[in-house]
Scaffold this motif. Structure first.
Motif, PDB file in Angstrom:
ATOM      1  N   LYS A  97       0.841  -1.189   0.000  1.00  0.00           N
ATOM      2  CA  LYS A  97       0.000   0.000   0.000  1.00  0.00           C
ATOM      3  C   LYS A  97       0.881   1.244   0.000  1.00  0.00           C
ATOM      4  O   LYS A  97       1.731   1.410   0.873  1.00  0.00           O
ATOM      5  CB  LYS A  97      -0.911   0.006   1.224  1.00  0.00           C
ATOM      6  CG  LYS A  97      -1.851  -1.198   1.309  1.00  0.00           C
ATOM      7  CD  LYS A  97      -2.670  -1.183   2.597  1.00  0.00           C
ATOM      8  CE  LYS A  97      -3.566  -2.422   2.684  1.00  0.00           C
ATOM      9  NZ  LYS A  97      -4.352  -2.461   3.951  1.00  0.00           N
ATOM     10  N   MET A 138      -5.505  -0.801  -7.041  1.00  0.00           N
ATOM     11  CA  MET A 138      -6.732  -0.371  -6.369  1.00  0.00           C
ATOM     12  C   MET A 138      -6.492   0.947  -5.632  1.00  0.00           C
ATOM     13  O   MET A 138      -5.341   1.335  -5.390  1.00  0.00           O
ATOM     14  CB  MET A 138      -7.192  -1.453  -5.391  1.00  0.00           C
ATOM     15  CG  MET A 138      -7.569  -2.759  -6.081  1.00  0.00           C
ATOM     16  SD  MET A 138      -7.814  -4.132  -4.933  1.00  0.00           S
ATOM     17  CE  MET A 138      -6.119  -4.578  -4.578  1.00  0.00           C
ATOM     18  N   TYR A 140      -7.703   3.314  -2.195  1.00  0.00           N
ATOM     19  CA  TYR A 140      -8.460   3.531  -0.955  1.00  0.00           C
ATOM     20  C   TYR A 140      -8.815   5.003  -0.907  1.00  0.00           C
ATOM     21  O   TYR A 140      -7.958   5.885  -0.972  1.00  0.00           O
ATOM     22  CB  TYR A 140      -7.634   3.132   0.264  1.00  0.00           C
ATOM     23  CG  TYR A 140      -8.293   3.509   1.573  1.00  0.00           C
ATOM     24  CD1 TYR A 140      -9.583   3.071   1.876  1.00  0.00           C
ATOM     25  CD2 TYR A 140      -7.635   4.316   2.500  1.00  0.00           C
ATOM     26  CE1 TYR A 140     -10.201   3.424   3.070  1.00  0.00           C
ATOM     27  CE2 TYR A 140      -8.238   4.664   3.694  1.00  0.00           C
ATOM     28  CZ  TYR A 140      -9.525   4.222   3.977  1.00  0.00           C
ATOM     29  OH  TYR A 140     -10.138   4.573   5.151  1.00  0.00           O
ATOM     30  N   TYR A 144     -15.023   3.989   4.129  1.00  0.00           N
ATOM     31  CA  TYR A 144     -15.252   2.620   3.667  1.00  0.00           C
ATOM     32  C   TYR A 144     -15.226   2.532   2.140  1.00  0.00           C
ATOM     33  O   TYR A 144     -15.722   1.569   1.555  1.00  0.00           O
ATOM     34  CB  TYR A 144     -16.608   2.120   4.175  1.00  0.00           C
ATOM     35  CG  TYR A 144     -16.670   2.015   5.677  1.00  0.00           C
ATOM     36  CD1 TYR A 144     -16.139   0.913   6.336  1.00  0.00           C
ATOM     37  CD2 TYR A 144     -17.256   3.031   6.424  1.00  0.00           C
ATOM     38  CE1 TYR A 144     -16.189   0.823   7.725  1.00  0.00           C
ATOM     39  CE2 TYR A 144     -17.315   2.948   7.811  1.00  0.00           C
ATOM     40  CZ  TYR A 144     -16.778   1.847   8.459  1.00  0.00           C
ATOM     41  OH  TYR A 144     -16.820   1.768   9.826  1.00  0.00           O
ATOM     42  N   ASP A 145     -14.668   3.544   1.502  1.00  0.00           N
ATOM     43  CA  ASP A 145     -14.718   3.611   0.046  1.00  0.00           C
ATOM     44  C   ASP A 145     -13.425   3.086  -0.595  1.00  0.00           C
ATOM     45  O   ASP A 145     -12.319   3.530  -0.252  1.00  0.00           O
ATOM     46  CB  ASP A 145     -14.946   5.056  -0.411  1.00  0.00           C
ATOM     47  CG  ASP A 145     -16.311   5.575   0.009  1.00  0.00           C
ATOM     48  OD1 ASP A 145     -17.280   4.802  -0.095  1.00  0.00           O
ATOM     49  OD2 ASP A 145     -16.402   6.734   0.454  1.00  0.00           O
ATOM     50  N   TRP A 146     -13.608   2.154  -1.528  1.00  0.00           N
ATOM     51  CA  TRP A 146     -12.516   1.563  -2.281  1.00  0.00           C
ATOM     52  C   TRP A 146     -12.901   1.562  -3.764  1.00  0.00           C
ATOM     53  O   TRP A 146     -14.079   1.643  -4.104  1.00  0.00           O
ATOM     54  CB  TRP A 146     -12.254   0.116  -1.841  1.00  0.00           C
ATOM     55  CG  TRP A 146     -11.854  -0.018  -0.408  1.00  0.00           C
ATOM     56  CD1 TRP A 146     -12.660   0.027   0.690  1.00  0.00           C
ATOM     57  CD2 TRP A 146     -10.534  -0.214   0.076  1.00  0.00           C
ATOM     58  NE1 TRP A 146     -11.936  -0.124   1.831  1.00  0.00           N
ATOM     59  CE2 TRP A 146     -10.612  -0.288   1.484  1.00  0.00           C
ATOM     60  CE3 TRP A 146      -9.282  -0.362  -0.518  1.00  0.00           C
ATOM     61  CZ2 TRP A 146      -9.506  -0.474   2.289  1.00  0.00           C
ATOM     62  CZ3 TRP A 146      -8.182  -0.561   0.276  1.00  0.00           C
ATOM     63  CH2 TRP A 146      -8.296  -0.607   1.672  1.00  0.00           C
ATOM     64  N   SER A 148     -11.670  -0.534  -7.458  1.00  0.00           N
ATOM     65  CA  SER A 148     -10.798  -1.484  -8.157  1.00  0.00           C
ATOM     66  C   SER A 148     -11.150  -1.464  -9.638  1.00  0.00           C
ATOM     67  O   SER A 148     -12.196  -0.946 -10.043  1.00  0.00           O
ATOM     68  CB  SER A 148     -10.959  -2.893  -7.589  1.00  0.00           C
ATOM     69  OG  SER A 148     -12.312  -3.323  -7.692  1.00  0.00           O
ATOM     70  N   TYR A 192     -12.418   2.408 -13.302  1.00  0.00           N
ATOM     71  CA  TYR A 192     -12.591   1.904 -11.936  1.00  0.00           C
ATOM     72  C   TYR A 192     -14.068   1.721 -11.628  1.00  0.00           C
ATOM     73  O   TYR A 192     -14.916   2.493 -12.090  1.00  0.00           O
ATOM     74  CB  TYR A 192     -11.996   2.880 -10.920  1.00  0.00           C
ATOM     75  CG  TYR A 192     -10.493   2.805 -10.792  1.00  0.00           C
ATOM     76  CD1 TYR A 192      -9.895   1.805 -10.027  1.00  0.00           C
ATOM     77  CD2 TYR A 192      -9.672   3.733 -11.423  1.00  0.00           C
ATOM     78  CE1 TYR A 192      -8.517   1.741  -9.892  1.00  0.00           C
ATOM     79  CE2 TYR A 192      -8.293   3.666 -11.294  1.00  0.00           C
ATOM     80  CZ  TYR A 192      -7.729   2.669 -10.525  1.00  0.00           C
ATOM     81  OH  TYR A 192      -6.363   2.597 -10.392  1.00  0.00           O
ATOM     82  N   SER A 194     -16.877   1.867  -8.766  1.00  0.00           N
ATOM     83  CA  SER A 194     -17.113   2.456  -7.455  1.00  0.00           C
ATOM     84  C   SER A 194     -18.576   2.859  -7.373  1.00  0.00           C
ATOM     85  O   SER A 194     -19.197   3.227  -8.386  1.00  0.00           O
ATOM     86  CB  SER A 194     -16.221   3.681  -7.236  1.00  0.00           C
ATOM     87  OG  SER A 194     -16.537   4.326  -6.025  1.00  0.00           O
ATOM     88  N   GLN A 205      -4.678   6.081  -0.482  1.00  0.00           N
ATOM     89  CA  GLN A 205      -3.676   5.041  -0.696  1.00  0.00           C
ATOM     90  C   GLN A 205      -3.895   4.393  -2.067  1.00  0.00           C
ATOM     91  O   GLN A 205      -5.022   4.335  -2.562  1.00  0.00           O
ATOM     92  CB  GLN A 205      -3.784   3.933   0.373  1.00  0.00           C
ATOM     93  CG  GLN A 205      -3.564   4.383   1.796  1.00  0.00           C
ATOM     94  CD  GLN A 205      -3.790   3.241   2.773  1.00  0.00           C
ATOM     95  OE1 GLN A 205      -3.992   2.084   2.383  1.00  0.00           O
ATOM     96  NE2 GLN A 205      -3.771   3.558   4.063  1.00  0.00           N
ATOM     97  N   THR A 206      -2.806   3.936  -2.654  1.00  0.00           N
ATOM     98  CA  THR A 206      -2.875   3.046  -3.821  1.00  0.00           C
ATOM     99  C   THR A 206      -2.404   1.678  -3.383  1.00  0.00           C
ATOM    100  O   THR A 206      -1.329   1.541  -2.789  1.00  0.00           O
ATOM    101  CB  THR A 206      -2.004   3.561  -4.978  1.00  0.00           C
ATOM    102  OG1 THR A 206      -2.577   4.776  -5.495  1.00  0.00           O
ATOM    103  CG2 THR A 206      -1.933   2.549  -6.105  1.00  0.00           C
TER     104      THR A 206
END
Length: 680
Positions: A97, A138, A140, A144-146, A148, A192, A194, A205-206
């Protein structure tokens, strides 16, 4: 009337300048963006802390290393495991990360670009994953959101040696890349998945998960991350408000390249097929699936220091304790290409090879044979030279020569040959794919040498390249990125001296005689002796020099083709208009051609040829015949097209048009004035 004339002159001047202004302020199509991460937070050799790079697995490591060459990349992070891991090997592998020093807003961002160097593919996987190195990228987004990658979405990549963005499709959340890929990966926010509008969020973060890493697959690297605010297909990008775009691969601008433009325009366009740069020195290519052999067992193939070829990459060293080659055990050496290598745009294939010593049974020649193994759908084809022709360029030479070959595509070259071999796809006659190469995957090329091992020693492959454009190009110059131009003669960066064209080599054979291109300038053979002639010719306007070429007919025997071999080729200055050619044979027919040369040594005017017969030493008689201006025998001398300044042409045309219109307007006004006077 005076006011009208002044106005017309002003308009003429204005419109003459306008095209120049347009040319100098042409729209810049560069992508625009900002650097998100350059890894300057750590010094080279230091480990990244957990608040900078998080290694989700205990045996993972993240170390700061020197930049790989990404634009704006101060340093790079090297990811590695002690043993072979990755999502192809360990279920649930969490990877690494990248924690940004502050969240990166996605407002006004359309794409994100990453500069990677990937690990090499799993050597033990000979199935569908061979030649591939995958990564899941991916984000961050806080809370709670991600996000990919979407399945089956198209991602653009640009190789570090490339000159074109290419597309690859994802599989699930993963992107498979060629083994050892190094370069840029551009991902649109639309690629992506989402549940929220990404432009309203920020990246904290990646997260990176690699398909294979550590052990014999080696490390992976990340050099820089960019946020793109304006995306184009350009090979240039403006970073952090720069005024002029820089090329991704070199960091230079078009302004920097002005002095090199002629070199770039005249160089062949090419892509790297195989340079072996992603493998460590001493890597056993056979053991790990990069190379395979047939018909001989005691062969070793390892990576060795560069013996030649471009970009200074390692060479493949092929060795054996016992002698083998085309003459006896006839071994094959199959070199496999990384995944996603295609024949699209393939005009010619180029190899750099260094032969072993000649076979004792054939000491005066080196031989070489190769093929292209490709697939499309269920079709598998091995394409060979067959009865086609290939060329070779000896190391240090500036002159390509056509190789003698048999109907099986075995090329015959000088003993101890080292240099380049090039074959046009259209010349590969056995199981041809020319004209139907779109969408074909290149799997491998199989090579055969006259002799390898034993007293003959080792042979080497220095690189394999795909020529995508060679039309009207100098075939001794090559560029991979439209910035750097290399000379095939010495493998170094080219300069303007490399633009000088070399004339035909003594003994070089041609199918036909060059046809004259001028009816303005004439030449004549004024004296014919048994071993010499005198050639006179008109001075051509703007000639930088002249070249007098003399050919004679040769054949290898009865019922064999007749060729025209170069007997003499003499260059003289622009001041010379009379040349004595010596060293000729008595009672022999020759063809004499005068070429007017430009500053690069290129013929820009070819005079009509003369067919002469030298005097016999016994009869002391000779003859001369001038070819007709419309003689269709032979081929037109190849003249490399020169770049032209179309801006000047536009200015002249615009100025002439305006002057003509203004002249007509003045004439109309004068006529009207005369008519009014007549009425009065």
């Amino acid at each position: 009337m005076k006011r009208v004339i002044v106005l017309c002159l002003a308009l003429t001047l204005l419109f003459s300048v306008i095209p120049m202004n347009f040319a100098s302020t042409a729209a810049d199509d560069s992508t625009e963006g900002v650097i998100w991460e350059d890894f300057s937070r750590r010094k080279v050799g230091e480990k990244f802390d957990d608040d900078e790079v998080i290694c989700a697995e205990k045996e993972g490591s993240a170390v700061c290393v020197n930049t790989l060459g990404a634009l704006g990349g101060v340093n790079a992070v090297k990811f590695n495991y002690d043993s072979l891991r990755g999502y192809h090997n360990i279920t649930g592998d969490q990877g690494f990360k990248i924690v940004y020093n502050e969240p990166k807003s996605l407002e006004n961002v359309s794409h994100i670009i990453y500069y990677f160097r990937m690990p090499i593919s799993r050597p033990d996987d000979k199935g569908n994953n061979w030649g591939k190195a995958g990564v899941a990228i991916m984000m961050y987004l806080g809370g709670y959101d991600w996000a990919s990658l979407k399945n089956e979405t198209e991602i653009e990549i640009l190789s570090k040696d490339g000159r074109e963005w290419k597309t690859l499709k994802t599989t699930s959340i993963y992107l498979d890349l060629p083994s050892g890929f190094e370069g840029y990966i551009k991902i649109g926010l639309d690629d992506y998945k989402s549940e929220k509008n990404l432009n309203e969020l920020s990246v904290h973060q990646t997260i990176l998960q690699f398909s294979n890493m550590g052990g014999i697959s080696g490390p992976g690297y990340l050099n820089a991350v960019y946020g793109v605010t304006k995306n184009t297909d350009s090979l240039k990008i403006k970073l952090n408000g720069e005024k002029e775009g820089r090329y991704y691969t070199t960091g230079v601008t078009d302004t920097d390249l002005k002095s090199s433009r002629k070199l770039i325009d005249n160089a062949m366009r090419a892509e790297v097929l195989h340079t072996f740069s992603s493998y460590p020195m001493g890597y056993d290519l056979d053991e790990y699936g990069v190379m395979a052999y047939q018909h001989k067992r005691n062969i070793n193939s390892v990576l060795a220091p560069n013996v030649g070829g471009l970009l200074g990459y390692p060479s493949v060293e092929i060795s054996s304790k016992t002698l083998g080659g085309i003459r006896d055990s006839n071994p094959f050496y199959e070199l496999k290409y990384p995944a996603y290598t295609y024949t699209d745009d393939l005009e010619a294939i180029l190899f750099y090879i260094k032969s072993a010593k000649p076979h004792p049974g054939q000491p005066d020649v080196s031989t070489f044979r190769f093929n292209i193994y490709s697939t499309k759908g269920d079709e598998h084809i091995w394409t060979l030279l067959g009865e086609g022709k290939a060329k070779y360029l000896e190391k240090g030479s500036k002159k390509w020569k056509v190789a003698e070959s048999d109907d099986q595509g075995i090329m015959f070259m000088p003993p101890n040959f080292e240099g380049y071999v090039m074959a046009d796809l259209s010349e590969m006659k056995m199981n041809p794919i020319y004209g139907k190469n779109e969408g074909r995957s290149m799997i491998s090329s199989t090579l055969q040498f006259q002799a390898v091992g034993g007293l003959a020693g080792n042979c080497y492959v220095g690189g394999i390249y795909k020529i995508t454009d060679k039309t009207d190009k100098l075939e001794t110059l090559i560029t991979f990125n439209d910035c750097d131009v290399y000379s095939l003669s010495d493998g170094e960066l080219a300069d303007n001296d490399d633009l000088v064209v070399v004339g035909p080599a003594l003994g070089e054979k041609f199918d036909s005689i060059p046809v004259g291109t001028t009816s303005v300038y004439t030449s004549k053979v004024s004296e014919i002796n048994s071993d010499s002639i005198v050639v006179e010719y008109d001075a051509a306007k703007n000639a930088a020099g002249y070249r007098i070429d003399v050919y004679k007919n040769v054949s290898e025997g009865i019922n064999e083709p007749v060729y025209h071999a170069c007997a003499q080729s003499i260059k003289v200055s622009s001041k010379e208009t009379k040349v004595t050619v010596t060293g000729l044979e008595s009672a022999t027919r020759y063809y004499v051609i005068v070429n007017a040369l430009n500053s690069l040594g290129e013929p820009f005017e070819v005079y009509q040829y003369h067919r002469i017969t030298t005097k016999s030493s016994e009869t002391n008689s000779g003859s001369v015949v001038v070819n007709a201006a419309k003689d269709t025998a032979g081929i037109t001398a190849k003249v490399v097209s020169m770049s032209k300044d179309y801006t000047v042409l536009i200015i002249v045309i615009a100025a002439c048009a305006v002057v003509a219109v203004c002249g007509a307007l003045v004439a109309v006004l004068v006529i009207k004035k005369k008519r009014k006077g007549a009425v009065k």
